[in-house]
Design a protein around this motif. Structure first.
Motif, short mmCIF file in Angstrom:
data_model
loop_
_atom_site.label_atom_id
_atom_site.label_comp_id
_atom_site.label_asym_id
_atom_site.label_seq_id
_atom_site.Cartn_x
_atom_site.Cartn_y
_atom_site.Cartn_z
N HIS A 166 0.85 -1.19 0.00
CA HIS A 166 0.00 0.00 0.00
C HIS A 166 0.88 1.24 0.00
CE1 HIS A 166 -3.61 -2.37 0.92
NE2 HIS A 166 -2.93 -2.97 1.89
N PRO A 167 0.39 2.35 -0.52
CA PRO A 167 1.18 3.60 -0.45
C PRO A 167 1.46 4.02 0.99
CG PRO A 167 -0.62 3.81 -2.03
CD PRO A 167 -0.85 2.52 -1.30
N ARG A 168 0.51 3.74 1.88
CA ARG A 168 0.72 4.08 3.29
C ARG A 168 1.44 2.92 3.98
NH1 ARG A 168 -4.70 5.64 6.17
NH2 ARG A 168 -3.21 6.24 7.80
N ARG A 169 2.54 3.25 4.68
CA ARG A 169 3.32 2.22 5.33
C ARG A 169 3.68 2.65 6.76
NH1 ARG A 169 4.65 -1.54 1.81
NH2 ARG A 169 6.07 -2.54 3.27
N VAL A 170 3.70 1.66 7.65
CA VAL A 170 4.14 1.90 9.03
C VAL A 170 5.16 0.84 9.41
CG1 VAL A 170 1.95 2.95 9.73
CG2 VAL A 170 2.31 0.48 10.04
N LEU A 171 5.98 1.18 10.38
CA LEU A 171 6.85 0.20 11.04
C LEU A 171 6.10 -0.38 12.22
CD1 LEU A 171 10.00 2.44 10.96
CD2 LEU A 171 9.95 0.15 9.95
N MET A 172 6.49 -1.57 12.65
CA MET A 172 5.88 -2.15 13.85
C MET A 172 6.95 -2.80 14.71
SD MET A 172 2.54 -4.61 14.31
CE MET A 172 3.13 -5.98 13.32
N LEU A 173 6.99 -2.42 15.99
CA LEU A 173 7.90 -3.05 16.93
C LEU A 173 7.34 -4.42 17.31
CD1 LEU A 173 10.39 -2.81 18.79
CD2 LEU A 173 8.90 -1.77 20.50
N GLU A 174 8.07 -5.48 16.97
CA GLU A 174 7.56 -6.84 17.20
C GLU A 174 7.55 -7.22 18.67
OE1 GLU A 174 6.29 -8.84 14.89
OE2 GLU A 174 6.70 -7.52 13.19
N ASP A 194 -3.99 -3.86 7.10
CA ASP A 194 -4.06 -4.12 5.67
C ASP A 194 -5.46 -3.78 5.13
OD1 ASP A 194 -3.09 -5.41 3.12
OD2 ASP A 194 -4.76 -6.75 3.59
N ARG A 195 -6.49 -4.14 5.88
CA ARG A 195 -7.85 -3.86 5.42
C ARG A 195 -8.13 -2.35 5.40
NH1 ARG A 195 -13.00 -7.61 6.81
NH2 ARG A 195 -11.48 -9.12 5.99
N LEU A 196 -7.38 -1.60 6.17
CA LEU A 196 -7.52 -0.15 6.17
C LEU A 196 -6.58 0.52 5.16
CD1 LEU A 196 -7.76 0.40 10.02
CD2 LEU A 196 -9.61 0.69 8.36
N GLY A 197 -5.87 -0.30 4.38
CA GLY A 197 -4.98 0.24 3.36
C GLY A 197 -3.64 0.70 3.88
N ILE A 198 -3.18 0.06 4.95
CA ILE A 198 -1.89 0.41 5.56
C ILE A 198 -1.02 -0.85 5.60
CG2 ILE A 198 -0.71 1.33 7.60
CD1 ILE A 198 -3.40 2.65 8.37
#
Length: 405
Positions: A166-174, A194-198
């Motif tokens: 998706h164009p919108r991307r975030v990092l996630m601390l595992e 993902d369902r929200l387009g992120i």
């Protein structure tokens, strides 16, 4: 509060900060009214005001003893007192300074040193932690009850993560322990986003946030972990990642403090401030999105335990509850929802008796509305509360994921 720091204390890197915090306290005692340990023990020195006096005494060159250390150790760092304080005293920063100062002057017993070093070596290491966890589960029938309570009743396997972009991307601390204790939590997060387009960008080089070391008074080691995480995230930040998402509120509270803790580090101060600005608890991302796109239909009766690190440290009390209600979940009333459950990172291991008493009090409050499930937002609280073997406790995002069908 007047202060007169000793010459030695004046040379501490955070001496000015300590003096400023001490002077901001008007010793009104409002903090004691909401302090969990003061409520249980009834000792002035086991409340925030008493601990502030102990730290002041230590920094002014007064006597420091094992008793001083014990009273500081018994603090949960829940920061309830900061929510209550009318003067804005930054108690948790003063506690960090005081604990480090006392730690350098009061030798711990061999047993305490072994326990704390063991926690620092095992908890921040996901591979080692998960291996020991699986070994413990295999031999569960042979373990003593106290150790059984530290193991999850069931580990829900992680479902697949979406591979879409998706164009919108975030990092996630595992996280450190969450991949072993609740591996589906981060996978559920990726599916909901993902369902929200992120899309979630992996950062495999990022590890423990540093809170375990830091709050066990190995503060330099904790800050070094923070620097490594900043280095791991920086390429994705420069590439446009819009947030660093945490699904464990304890980690989130610490990452949001990177900017403050590394403010005097010329190589990392600016980057740390940027990371702290980008750090967001998962609910901060979701509450701003059109949740109807999830197609979720929640019909469970839930009691939500708002972790201290979410409501008192990050000031997000009520945020998860609002999201869950928007998705159709029915939330029960929880008396004394501001009080700590007793997990507090490694506190349930270093202070087991107090921790169990606080846990049982919290469960009684959570179960008073007869929920089907207790939801929370921090893996430490989740494991601690679920270890009592009563009402099941789960991370709220997994319930949302399941409600999407």
């Amino acid at each position: 509060m007047q202060t007169n720091l000793s010459e030695h204390a004046k040379r501490l890197p955070r001496a000015d900060e300590a003096e400023r915090i001490l002077r901001s306290c008007v010793h009104c005692g409002f903090c004691n009214a909401t302090c969990p340990t003061y409520q249980v023990l009834g000792d002035e020195l086991d409340g925030p005001r008493g601990r502030i006096y102990l730290i002041k005494q230590a920094l002014e060159g007064g006597d420091i003893s094992e008793s001083t250390q014990a009273h500081l150790d018994r603090c949960l760092t829940c920061r309830n007192c900061e929510t209550t304080c009318p003067s804005g005293v930054q108690y948790h920063n003063l506690l960090d300074i005081g604990r480090a100062y006392v730690e350098a002057r009061v030798p711990r017993s061999l047993g305490e040193r072994v326990l704390r070093e063991g926690l620092r070596r095992i908890v921040p290491n996901p591979t080692l932690f998960t291996t020991l966890l699986r070994t413990g589960q295999a031999f569960r029938p042979l373990l003593p009850e106290a150790l059984k309570a530290k193991l999850p009743r069931a580990v829900k396997s992680a479902r697949s993560r979406p591979q879409t972009d998706h164009p919108r991307r975030v990092l996630m601390l595992e996280g450190c322990v969450q991949p072993g204790l609740s591996p589906n939590t981060n996978a559920a997060t990726a599916r909901v986003l993902d369902r929200l387009g992120i899309a979630v960008t992996p950062a495999r080089e990022a590890g423990c946030c540093g809170a375990v070391d830091y709050h066990l008074n190995a503060q330099d080691a904790g800050l070094e972990r923070a620097r490594r995480n900043i280095d791991a995230w920086w390429p994705a930040i420069e590439a446009g990642a819009e947030a660093i998402v945490q699904t464990a509120s304890g980690c989130g509270a610490f990452v949001k403090d990177y900017g403050h803790l590394l403010a005097s580090d010329p190589a990392y101060a600016a980057k740390a401030a940027r990371v702290s600005a980008l750090a967001k608890d998962l609910v901060e991302v979701l509450r701003a999105e059109p949740l109807e796109r999830l197609g979720a239909h929640g019909d469970l009766r839930l009691a939500f335990h708002c972790p201290c690190t979410l409501q008192h440290a990050q000031k997000l009390g009520g945020a998860v509850e609002d999201v869950l209600r928007r998705l159709g979940f029915h939330l029960t009333e929880v008396p004394d929802a501001h009080l700590c459950c007793g997990s507090a990172g490694t506190y349930s291991i270093t202070q087991p008796e107090l921790s169990r008493q606080l846990r049982d009090n919290k469960l009684n409050a959570l179960e008073s509305g007869h929920p089907d499930v207790i939801a929370t937002a921090n893996i430490g609280c989740q494991t601690h509360l679920d270890g009592a073997g009563r009402t099941p406790v789960r991370h709220w995002i997994e319930l949302v994921d399941e409600a999407m069908g």
